[in-house]
Design a protein around this motif. Structure first.
Motif, PDB file in Angstrom:
ATOM      1  N   LYS A  58      -1.786  -2.596   4.179  1.00 24.71           N
ATOM      2  CA  LYS A  58      -2.761  -1.675   4.774  1.00 24.71           C
ATOM      3  C   LYS A  58      -2.106  -0.306   4.960  1.00 24.71           C
ATOM      4  O   LYS A  58      -0.915  -0.224   5.217  1.00 24.71           O
ATOM      5  CB  LYS A  58      -3.227  -2.212   6.123  1.00 24.71           C
ATOM      6  CG  LYS A  58      -3.951  -3.531   6.029  1.00 24.71           C
ATOM      7  CD  LYS A  58      -4.220  -4.075   7.415  1.00 24.71           C
ATOM      8  CE  LYS A  58      -4.817  -5.436   7.387  1.00 24.71           C
ATOM      9  NZ  LYS A  58      -3.908  -6.492   7.030  1.00 24.71           N
TER      10      LYS A  58
ATOM     11  N   GLN B 173       1.376  -9.325   3.615  1.00 22.42           N
ATOM     12  CA  GLN B 173       0.243  -9.368   4.546  1.00 22.42           C
ATOM     13  C   GLN B 173       0.719  -9.604   5.977  1.00 22.42           C
ATOM     14  O   GLN B 173       0.204  -8.998   6.915  1.00 22.42           O
ATOM     15  CB  GLN B 173      -0.749 -10.449   4.127  1.00 22.42           C
ATOM     16  CG  GLN B 173      -1.515 -10.085   2.869  1.00 22.42           C
ATOM     17  CD  GLN B 173      -2.367 -11.231   2.355  1.00 22.42           C
ATOM     18  OE1 GLN B 173      -2.274 -12.356   2.819  1.00 22.42           O
ATOM     19  NE2 GLN B 173      -3.202 -10.930   1.369  1.00 22.42           N
TER      20      GLN B 173
ATOM     21  N   ASN C  53       1.503   3.104   3.189  1.00 21.92           N
ATOM     22  CA  ASN C  53       2.175   2.416   4.293  1.00 21.92           C
ATOM     23  C   ASN C  53       3.656   2.783   4.198  1.00 21.92           C
ATOM     24  O   ASN C  53       4.379   2.286   3.331  1.00 21.92           O
ATOM     25  CB  ASN C  53       1.986   0.905   4.196  1.00 21.92           C
ATOM     26  CG  ASN C  53       2.556   0.180   5.378  1.00 21.92           C
ATOM     27  OD1 ASN C  53       3.733   0.325   5.690  1.00 21.92           O
ATOM     28  ND2 ASN C  53       1.736  -0.601   6.031  1.00 21.92           N
TER      29      ASN C  53
ATOM     30  N   ASN D  36       0.853  -1.183   0.000  1.00 28.13           N
ATOM     31  CA  ASN D  36       0.000   0.000   0.000  1.00 28.13           C
ATOM     32  C   ASN D  36       0.894   1.240   0.000  1.00 28.13           C
ATOM     33  O   ASN D  36       1.784   1.365   0.830  1.00 28.13           O
ATOM     34  CB  ASN D  36      -0.903  -0.016   1.242  1.00 28.13           C
ATOM     35  CG  ASN D  36      -1.957   1.052   1.200  1.00 28.13           C
ATOM     36  OD1 ASN D  36      -1.667   2.220   0.987  1.00 28.13           O
ATOM     37  ND2 ASN D  36      -3.197   0.643   1.388  1.00 28.13           N
TER      38      ASN D  36
END
Length: 189
Positions: free
Chosen positions: A185, A179, A128, A125
């Motif tokens: 995220k 992840q 991030n 992301n």
């Protein structure tokens, strides 16, 4: 009038007997109320234990495993990282900035990193900061090592075919890594 007063007093006494609990009923009343409060206390303890276990499962445990994974990954050698990816190919990270002829092992590392960096770029992301910094660090390292080198064209073709067989596996492991580290995220602010 006395009759009426007497009748009213008798009626009041009769009603008072109905309302007033007997001694047996009076001793049972606290026991009943204690039984209800015991049930409520037991229910509250059960809910507390459930909430505590959910906290452990969904918050503390993932944080702990993320910490363990990160510290273990820092201590891993390139060979161990390769084994963790599940690839049967032998790879070696080439030296920085040397104009040398690369072996097939070094060419495999380059082909592997081509796939991994493409997948990282797609998965991390952009909001991030940690993920973006790590991607940039890996890309910079790749560019420093793969900027100038010599190779046999037949070796490069053979290596690209070997590594291409594992493209899906490399991408999947890269997505899992992203992840696990939370790079997919945006940062919480």
């Amino acid at each position: 009038m006395d009759d009426k007063n007497e009748q009213l007093q008798q009626e009041a006494a009769r009603l008072a007997l109905k309302v007033k609990p007997t001694e047996e009923e009076a001793s049972e009343a606290p026991a009943k109320s204690q039984g209800g409060s015991k049930i409520l206390r037991g229910l509250a303890k059960g809910i507390f234990c459930l909430m505590l276990s959910l906290l452990m499962i969904h918050v503390i445990k993932p944080m702990y495993y993320q910490y363990i994974d990160a510290s273990a990954a820092q201590e891993m050698t390139d060979g161990q990282k390769q084994e963790a990816m599940g690839l049967p190919l032998k790879m070696t990270k080439p030296p920085r900035g040397k104009k040398s002829t690369w072996s097939r092992e070094e060419l495999r590392w380059m082909a592997f990193m081509d796939i991994k960096l493409d997948e990282l770029k797609a998965c991390v992301n952009k909001r991030n900061e940690t993920g973006a910094l790590e991607y940039n660090k890996m890309a910079r390292d790749y560019n420093e090592r793969c900027g100038e080198y010599y190779y046999n064209e037949s070796d490069l073709k053979a290596v690209r075919l070997e590594v291409e067989q594992y493209r899906d596996q490399i991408k999947q492991k890269t997505r899992e890594e992203v992840q696990a580290k939370g790079w997919d995220k945006p940062d919480k602010k």
